[in-house]
Design a protein around this motif. Structure first.
Motif, PDB file in Angstrom:
ATOM      1  N   LEU A  41       0.845  -1.188   0.000  1.00 24.29           N
ATOM      2  CA  LEU A  41       0.000   0.000   0.000  1.00 24.29           C
ATOM      3  C   LEU A  41       0.880   1.237   0.000  1.00 24.29           C
ATOM      4  CD1 LEU A  41      -2.972   0.978   0.199  1.00 24.29           C
ATOM      5  CD2 LEU A  41      -2.608   1.150   2.678  1.00 24.29           C
ATOM      6  N   PRO A  42       0.832   2.060  -1.044  1.00 19.13           N
ATOM      7  CA  PRO A  42       1.652   3.280  -1.069  1.00 19.13           C
ATOM      8  C   PRO A  42       1.342   4.186   0.127  1.00 19.13           C
ATOM      9  CG  PRO A  42       0.708   2.838  -3.228  1.00 19.13           C
ATOM     10  CD  PRO A  42       0.052   1.894  -2.276  1.00 19.13           C
ATOM     11  N   LYS A  43       2.318   4.978   0.477  1.00 18.11           N
ATOM     12  CA  LYS A  43       2.185   5.847   1.644  1.00 18.11           C
ATOM     13  C   LYS A  43       0.987   6.789   1.516  1.00 18.11           C
ATOM     14  CE  LYS A  43       4.863   9.100   4.463  1.00 18.11           C
ATOM     15  NZ  LYS A  43       6.171   9.804   4.602  1.00 18.11           N
TER      16      LYS A  43
ATOM     17  N   TRP B 220      -2.635   3.290  -9.899  1.00 23.32           N
ATOM     18  CA  TRP B 220      -2.329   4.058  -8.698  1.00 23.32           C
ATOM     19  C   TRP B 220      -1.016   3.610  -8.047  1.00 23.32           C
ATOM     20  CZ3 TRP B 220      -6.737   0.976  -9.138  1.00 23.32           C
ATOM     21  CH2 TRP B 220      -6.702  -0.249  -8.481  1.00 23.32           C
ATOM     22  N   LEU B 221      -0.348   2.608  -8.630  1.00 24.49           N
ATOM     23  CA  LEU B 221       0.942   2.142  -8.130  1.00 24.49           C
ATOM     24  C   LEU B 221       2.068   2.674  -9.010  1.00 24.49           C
ATOM     25  CD1 LEU B 221       0.090  -1.610  -7.388  1.00 24.49           C
ATOM     26  CD2 LEU B 221       0.156   0.285  -5.762  1.00 24.49           C
TER      27      LEU B 221
ATOM     28  N   GLY C   8       2.681   0.895 -12.298  1.00 23.76           N
ATOM     29  CA  GLY C   8       1.671   1.001 -13.348  1.00 23.76           C
ATOM     30  C   GLY C   8       2.291   1.410 -14.673  1.00 23.76           C
ATOM     31  N   LEU C   9       1.689   0.962 -15.765  1.00 23.21           N
ATOM     32  CA  LEU C   9       2.204   1.281 -17.099  1.00 23.21           C
ATOM     33  C   LEU C   9       1.977   2.767 -17.400  1.00 23.21           C
ATOM     34  CD1 LEU C   9       0.874  -1.880 -18.962  1.00 23.21           C
ATOM     35  CD2 LEU C   9       3.244  -1.393 -18.354  1.00 23.21           C
ATOM     36  N   PRO C  10       3.039   3.538 -17.610  1.00 21.76           N
ATOM     37  CA  PRO C  10       2.892   4.995 -17.789  1.00 21.76           C
ATOM     38  C   PRO C  10       2.000   5.368 -18.981  1.00 21.76           C
ATOM     39  CG  PRO C  10       5.201   4.413 -17.400  1.00 21.76           C
ATOM     40  CD  PRO C  10       4.464   3.121 -17.614  1.00 21.76           C
ATOM     41  N   LYS C  11       2.042   4.595 -20.060  1.00 21.97           N
ATOM     42  CA  LYS C  11       1.295   4.947 -21.266  1.00 21.97           C
ATOM     43  C   LYS C  11      -0.214   4.876 -21.063  1.00 21.97           C
ATOM     44  CE  LYS C  11       1.340   2.108 -24.700  1.00 21.97           C
ATOM     45  NZ  LYS C  11       1.786   1.196 -25.791  1.00 21.97           N
TER      46      LYS C  11
END
Length: 660
Positions: A316-318, A630-631, A634-637
């Motif tokens: 889980l991101p901060k 949201w991670l 994740g694929l930037p494109k």
């Protein structure tokens, strides 16, 4: 009398000879003066009548000389060449060259004979029927690498060789007055070829340097060379120098100015080593050993990549940890009246458009709701039913209280308040809470634990993941619903889903028959006779994430009881592994209506090659896979399709440092 008559006769003969001489002289004069004019005029008329041709690219880069030809390729009329019925494009073979000796080869370039034509120029993108017309060679190679994990350097080498040969043939043909063959490029592929050429060439020197380093490392392991201590020290010194100038460079422009000097010094050292070691079999053995070692390292790196990807997917991101804490604190500062949503009367109205969404991710849920409302033609007729766990219940409510979805109606429920959903009623709830299930998937040190990292994700032990099988019990007054996962984005109005005639089927979903791994045998254990007797291993699977459920038909066919019976049979996990798709395929077997593929496009969470045209036409796009938008992984494109539905200046997002 005789003399008088003879004199006029002689005069007549002389006059005739003079006239004949004059005629001959005039004829020779005409032949020597007028003939060149006639020939020149004829050649000029031919030269001034060029063929109608397709223009070649304005600047053709010469690979060997590094010079740009400003002139275009001209050709004579095809009608005047009887041996040519149709212009044929030809590329000429070209031997690999050493880039460090460019200056030497440049001097010999003009004296090099033209290579024999080895094959006709083909359309490089014909194999990619599903791709767009703008896809170039580099994109094809990238797709191939993504599919089979193989190295692509050889494909790039072949591409560069073909490009360089094409340029060579173009420059040579332009210098011929009457070329035997004419190089004609397909106008549809012209921009693609130029793009591929520009993308393929920049890293040529970098790869050449890396090849030289590999060769040098091979020499370091050879016995005959190791016996020469002075040479060994020199070689190691040259290797360190080249590695230093190479650094992290990935293209030629990243190399320092002294790169050529260092590489040439290494090449000279390698030439000395070649004279010392002339046994090819020893070199071959060393290369095989290095290849075997590289393959083992690659396998270890792949395993580590899988592990780290799974770990990142579960982490889980901060910012997402901060957000529910801030929202919960704000929620409990409100009084009971402020904690309620408006429009309660719409929650059970079967004439409206109802959506079910079960999630503990506040940010993802917000994107699903926002994207649906913003693309709806009549937002006031849309109702969202959100169910979350006890920990996220207050934050989820606070988010939508502070960010109401326009004119749409929203409801947030706590799964722990569903008193009817207990271990007595639900077999899967009893199984998920058992110690044996937890040990099987999360105790790596146990001998009977599952080694697949995919299943070591908390979502597989969350009842929110299985709540989709209880829609009629949760919403007893509704007849039709659309179920949405929290990792989707809605791009078009979805009201058309309610008007689809499902012909007595319970579940409306997009089938996933495009690949073999989407068939039933990839999800179910067909070595078990119970599965083999009831299902077809080659049957098409279908997607969870955007589904239309006919709840009235669900109740009539008692689908929930079918789900329960199969869950009881799978108590020992012999029919399928953990998850919701395998029991979904079984429960809705022969009860699923196939929707048009444009309703639901999948793969944005694991496949970087999802067709952009399919995404633009899709009503719903799905980030299924580990690379959620949201991670950080994740694929930037594809991230912009998701982030556009979040207002990042919202106070709670700013306070938690959540940025696009």
């Amino acid at each position: 009398m005789v003399c008088t008559e003879a004199r006029p006769k002689a005069q007549r003969n002389n006059s005739a000879m003079v006239r004949t001489g004059r005629s001959v002289l005039l004829f020779l004069l005409a032949l020597t003066v007028l003939s060149p004019l006639v020939l020149y005029t004829r050649r000029l008329s031919v030269a001034l009548n060029p063929i109608q041709r397709k223009d070649l690219p304005g600047e053709i880069a010469n690979q060997g000389l590094g010079v740009k030809a400003s002139s275009r390729l001209n050709a004579l009329p095809l009608e005047t060449v009887s041996s040519l019925k149709e212009p044929v494009g030809v590329v000429f073979s070209e031997e690999p060259r050493d880039l460090s000796n460019e200056s030497i080869e440049s001097k010999d370039q003009e004296s090099t004979p033209r290579k024999k034509a080895n094959r006709a120029l083909s359309e490089v993108t014909a194999a990619d029927g599903a791709g767009s017309k703008e896809d170039g060679l580099i994109d094809q190679v990238t797709r191939q690498e993504g599919q089979d994990g193989s190295l692509v350097s050889s494909s790039i080498d072949q591409q560069e060789k073909a490009t360089g040969s094409q340029q060579q043939s173009s420059s040579e043909a332009s210098s011929l007055e009457t070329p035997a063959k004419v190089l004609v490029e397909n106008p549809q592929k012209e921009s693609t070829d130029v793009k591929s050429k520009n993308m393929a060439l920049p890293d040529t020197r970098v790869r050449n340097i890396k090849d030289q380093l590999i060769k040098a490392k091979v020499y370091l392991g050879l016995g005959a060379i190791r016996a020469n201590s002075q040479y060994l020290r020199d070689l190691r010194q040259r290797i360190r120098e080249v590695q230093k100038v190479l650094g992290d460079a990935t293209k030629d422009s990243d190399l320092p100015k002294n790169a050529n000097e260092k590489v040439k010094a290494l090449e000279q050292t390698l030439i000395k080593g070649k004279q010392t070691q002339d046994d090819c079999s020893v070199v071959v053995k060393k290369l095989r050993a290095m290849l075997h070692s590289a393959e083992e390292q690659l396998l270890a790196q792949k395993k580590q990549t899988v592990f780290l990807t799974q770990l990142a997917a579960k982490t889980l991101p901060k910012g997402l940890h901060c957000l529910p804490l801030r929202l919960a604190n704000e929620y409990f500062s409100l009084d009971s009246v402020q904690q309620q949503f408006p429009n309660h009367e719409k929650l059970d109205d079967p004439k409206l458009y109802h959506y079910a969404l079960f999630s503990d991710n506040i940010l993802a849920t917000a994107v699903v709701v926002n994207s649906t409302v913003l693309n709806a033609k009549h937002p006031s007729r849309h109702v969202f039913h959100i169910v979350t766990d006890r920990l996220n219940y207050a934050p989820m409510k606070m988010w939508f209280l502070s960010n109401p979805p326009g004119k749409a109606t929203i409801e947030v429920q706590n799964i722990d308040e569903f008193t009817w959903l207990n271990e007595t009623y639900s077999p899967v709830l009893k199984q998920l809470g058992s110690q044996s299930m937890i040990d099987y998937y999360f105790r790596a040190q146990r001998a009977n634990s599952d080694s697949n990292l995919k299943y070591r994700n908390p979502k597989y032990l969350s009842m929110l993941n299985h709540l989709r099988f209880y829609l009629p019990e949760i919403y007893p007054k509704l007849d039709k619903m659309v179920f949405l996962d929290d990792d989707v984005v809605v791009k078009k109005d979805l009201t058309g889903l309610w008007s689809i005639d499902m012909k007595g089927k319970v579940n409306g979903a997009v089938e996933t028959c495009g690949e073999s791994f989407h068939r039933f045998d990839r999800y179910l254990n067909f070595s078990n006779p119970v599965i083999a007797k009831n299902f077809d291993p080659h049957a098409c699977g279908w997607a969870f994430g955007m589904n239309v459920f006919d709840l009235a038909e669900w109740r009539r066919q008692d689908i929930t009881e079918i789900y329960h019976s199969w869950q009881k049979l799978n108590e020992d996990r012999l029919l399928w592994k953990l998850g919701t798709l395998p029991p979904g395929l079984i429960t809705f077997w022969n009860k699923t209506f196939p929707l048009n593929r444009s309703w639901h496009v999948l793969g944005l969470g694991y496949n970087p090659h999802v067709n952009s045209r399919d995404i633009e036409r899709a009503a719903v796009i799905h980030y299924n896979g580990n690379m959620k938008p949201w991670l950080e992984i994740g694929l930037p494109k594809f991230r912009s399709y998701w982030s556009k539905y979040l207002y990042y200046d919202q106070p709670f997002l700013r306070e938690c440092n959540i940025n696009p």
